[in-house]
Design a protein around this motif. Structure first.
Motif, PDB file in Angstrom:
ATOM      1  N   ALA A 200     -32.321   2.112 -13.720  1.00 13.29           N
ATOM      2  CA  ALA A 200     -31.003   2.741 -13.796  1.00 13.29           C
ATOM      3  C   ALA A 200     -29.978   1.958 -12.981  1.00 13.29           C
ATOM      4  O   ALA A 200     -28.838   1.748 -13.417  1.00 13.29           O
ATOM      5  N   GLY A 201     -30.349   1.525 -11.779  1.00 21.02           N
ATOM      6  CA  GLY A 201     -29.431   0.727 -10.976  1.00 21.02           C
ATOM      7  C   GLY A 201     -29.098  -0.593 -11.630  1.00 21.02           C
ATOM      8  O   GLY A 201     -27.949  -1.045 -11.607  1.00 21.02           O
ATOM      9  N   LEU A 202     -30.099  -1.230 -12.216  1.00 19.99           N
ATOM     10  CA  LEU A 202     -29.873  -2.517 -12.876  1.00 19.99           C
ATOM     11  C   LEU A 202     -28.925  -2.363 -14.062  1.00 19.99           C
ATOM     12  O   LEU A 202     -27.997  -3.164 -14.241  1.00 19.99           O
ATOM     13  N   LEU A 203     -29.144  -1.333 -14.900  1.00 24.13           N
ATOM     14  CA  LEU A 203     -28.292  -1.134 -16.071  1.00 24.13           C
ATOM     15  C   LEU A 203     -26.875  -0.735 -15.677  1.00 24.13           C
ATOM     16  O   LEU A 203     -25.897  -1.190 -16.296  1.00 24.13           O
ATOM     17  N   ALA A 204     -26.744   0.108 -14.647  1.00 25.06           N
ATOM     18  CA  ALA A 204     -25.407   0.513 -14.215  1.00 25.06           C
ATOM     19  C   ALA A 204     -24.611  -0.677 -13.683  1.00 25.06           C
ATOM     20  O   ALA A 204     -23.424  -0.838 -14.002  1.00 25.06           O
ATOM     21  N   GLY A 205     -25.257  -1.517 -12.882  1.00 25.00           N
ATOM     22  CA  GLY A 205     -24.558  -2.702 -12.388  1.00 25.00           C
ATOM     23  C   GLY A 205     -24.189  -3.663 -13.509  1.00 25.00           C
ATOM     24  O   GLY A 205     -23.094  -4.241 -13.508  1.00 25.00           O
ATOM     25  N   GLY A 206     -25.093  -3.837 -14.478  1.00 27.31           N
ATOM     26  CA  GLY A 206     -24.779  -4.700 -15.608  1.00 27.31           C
ATOM     27  C   GLY A 206     -23.631  -4.165 -16.435  1.00 27.31           C
ATOM     28  O   GLY A 206     -22.778  -4.930 -16.914  1.00 27.31           O
ATOM     29  N   LEU A 207     -23.585  -2.842 -16.621  1.00 28.19           N
ATOM     30  CA  LEU A 207     -22.473  -2.237 -17.358  1.00 28.19           C
ATOM     31  C   LEU A 207     -21.161  -2.422 -16.618  1.00 28.19           C
ATOM     32  O   LEU A 207     -20.131  -2.747 -17.227  1.00 28.19           O
ATOM     33  N   TRP A 208     -21.183  -2.228 -15.306  1.00 24.62           N
ATOM     34  CA  TRP A 208     -19.953  -2.392 -14.522  1.00 24.62           C
ATOM     35  C   TRP A 208     -19.476  -3.845 -14.532  1.00 24.62           C
ATOM     36  O   TRP A 208     -18.278  -4.107 -14.627  1.00 24.62           O
TER      37      TRP A 208
END
Length: 539
Positions: A200-208
């Motif tokens: 979840a942290g990886l995907l959220a950072g990639g989205l941002w």
């Protein structure tokens, strides 16, 4: 006749054992000189000397802040030994305390060992507790450096692709928010829960990060401005989230979230007495991933191609816009992973200051490490050591913690200007090795031109005198006048019928030639000059 005589027309040293000796082998002194030159031109020397100069300037600041040193300097000429002793003790004790707080606590090791011996322990019963006390600062340095290394790896991806990502703070915050929310909201099995939080942290950072990449690819927005604005958006989004029931639970009066579940937390490596957690292995994996991505993968080649020359990459079929989006998305994913590791391993809950200075320090670490995996690991550990050692130095010696920030900034300043560092250590010519040779050649060429001009003028005067003597006309006087050709002495009717008007010969337009032509010996002289200049520069 001797059989070793050369055959006519044969090259020297060929055939029947030439008399010319083979070229001498490279001597040890020449090899050593070339090795020293490679070291002087390398980045390692610049980095090391940058830290030396930064710590020297830090020493001056320590002395300025020390009241005892200032007092002894007031009577320096009466008793200089007092001032020198105070200066030495102030600097060594301050940096000694920094080392104790960052790497190894020697007094703590000795104190615990003595306590265990007094209690009747011996052997490993003394050694293990003493080592635990002595190495506690090192474990704290590794804990602080873990998210810093992961975030710096993400920054290095964007830097090597030619994009300056300033959005590390925002990407780290959204990664921590996503991982923390999954961690304290859901109850999943042990491994599944931890992996879900990290993902979840990886995907959220990639989205941002992908938002800035989309704005760059679609509208040409400057990534520096967009990532800075996204930092503020993420910061205030965290402030807002910590005032809602979804993130604070029943305790809405405090801007903190509940602790993440035990199944979601990263396991501790050395027990509950230390904060070092398994995120250290994630940091090592991020460094390996950076190496593989940028050196062995096709997409990494596209990143580096666009960073080196976007026009050439576009001609080769690589889309700079698509690559910019992917670069910022991948960089944001790694920084978001750093936020997840930080909240799941160190903080264990969300607070308004969960990001700290990690996002901006990661930029410095990536630049200091030259965006390489090994350099980032070393730079991250070094900056973490400065942080943990600086706190201990402040509590133990009273030196302000701001000194650490000054040292970090000075290190970056010196590393950003390698010619400045080489000038300070007397290696100014390394950055421009042919400058001295060019200056010497220009001076010799100027001197040769002046000599040639003087020789040409003398030849012209000699030719004019010879022509005047052949025609019977007097030669020109030094002031430029001629008595025979002056208006006063010329007949009124002009020249007689038997007189032939003669035109004073001018200087010869071509310089006098030597016995072997106009360029005889000039080529050999130039070659010899170049060889001499090269030898001087090498020395």
């Amino acid at each position: 006749m001797s059989t070793s005589t050369h055959t006519a027309g044969s090259a020297p040293g060929v055939g029947t054992g030439g008399a010319d000796a083979p070229p001498p082998e490279q001597t040890a002194e020449t090899a050593l000189a070339r090795t020293l030159q490679r070291i002087a031109r390398g980045d390692v020397l610049v980095v090391v000397m940058s830290f030396v100069f930064a710590f020297l300037i830090g020493s001056v600041l320590i002395l300025i802040a020390d009241q005892e040193v200032r007092a002894t300097l007031g009577y320096f000429f009466d008793r200089p030994s007092d001032a020198l002793t105070a200066i030495w003790q102030s600097v060594t004790q301050a940096y000694g305390a920094m080392f104790r707080g960052a790497v190894f606590d020697g007094p703590g090791f000795s104190r615990v060992a003595e306590d265990v011996r007094e209690a009747g322990g011996s052997g490993t019963y003394v050694l293990l507790p003493a080592l635990a006390a002595g190495l506690r600062p090192l474990t704290e340095t590794l804990t602080v450096g873990t998210p810093l290394i992961i975030a710096a790896a993400g920054m290095a991806v964007s830097f090597r692709a030619g994009l300056f990502n300033i959005g590390g703070t925002g990407q780290l915050i959204v990664g921590a928010m996503a991982a923390g929310y999954i961690g304290f909201t859901f109850d999943l099995p042990v491994v599944v829960h931890l992996l879900a939080c990290l993902l979840a942290g990886l995907l959220a950072g990639g989205l941002w990060g992908g938002i800035a990449g989309f704005l760059k690819a679609r509208f040409g927005a400057n990534e520096v401005i967009s990532t800075i604005m996204l930092n503020w958006i993420a910061t205030y989004l965290l402030f807002f989230a910590l005032k809602t029931a979804a993130f604070t639970g029943a305790n809405q009066s405090q801007p903190t979230s509940p602790s993440v579940g035990e199944n979601a937390a990263l396991p501790l490596l050395l027990g509950t007495g230390f904060r070092l957690h398994a995120g250290l292995f994630v940091a090592a994996g991020a460094a390996v991933l950076l190496w593989w991505l940028m050196s062995r993968s096709t997409i990494g080649f596209h990143f580096r191609a666009v960073g080196s020359n976007p026009r050439a990459a576009q001609v080769a079929g690589i889309s700079p816009a698509r690559t910019a989006f992917l670069v910022l998305a991948v960089a944001g994913a790694l920084v978001g992973l750093a936020g997840a590791v930080h909240v799941l391993g160190t903080e264990r809950r969300l607070t308004e200051g969960v990001a700290g200075n990690i996002g901006f320090d990661a930029i410095t670490v990536a630049l200091l490490g030259r965006s390489g995996p090994v350099g980032i690991v070393l730079a991250g550990l070094l900056f973490a050591a400065l942080s943990t050692g600086g706190r201990f130095m402040e509590t133990n010696q009273g030196v302000p913690l701001d000194l650490v920030q000054v040292i970090q900034v000075l290190v970056v300043l010196f590393i950003a200007a390698p010619p400045l560092v080489r000038t300070l250590i007397g290696l100014r010519r390394i950055d421009n090795p042919a400058a001295g040779a060019r200056v010497r050649r220009a001076r010799r060429a100027r001197g040769s031109a002046d000599t040639a001009a003087v020789a040409s003028g003398a030849a012209a005067v000699a030719a004019e005198s010879s022509a005047a003597s052949r025609t019977g006309a007097p030669s020109a006087s030094p002031d430029g006048s001629s008595s025979a050709n002056s208006p006063a002495s010329a007949p009124e009717g002009g020249p007689g019928p038997g007189d032939r008007p003669t035109q004073p010969p001018g200087p010869d337009p071509t310089p006098p030639e030597g016995p072997h032509g106009p360029t005889a010996g000039s080529t050999d002289s130039a070659d010899s000059t170049d060889r001499t200049d090269a030898q001087e520069d090498e020395r």
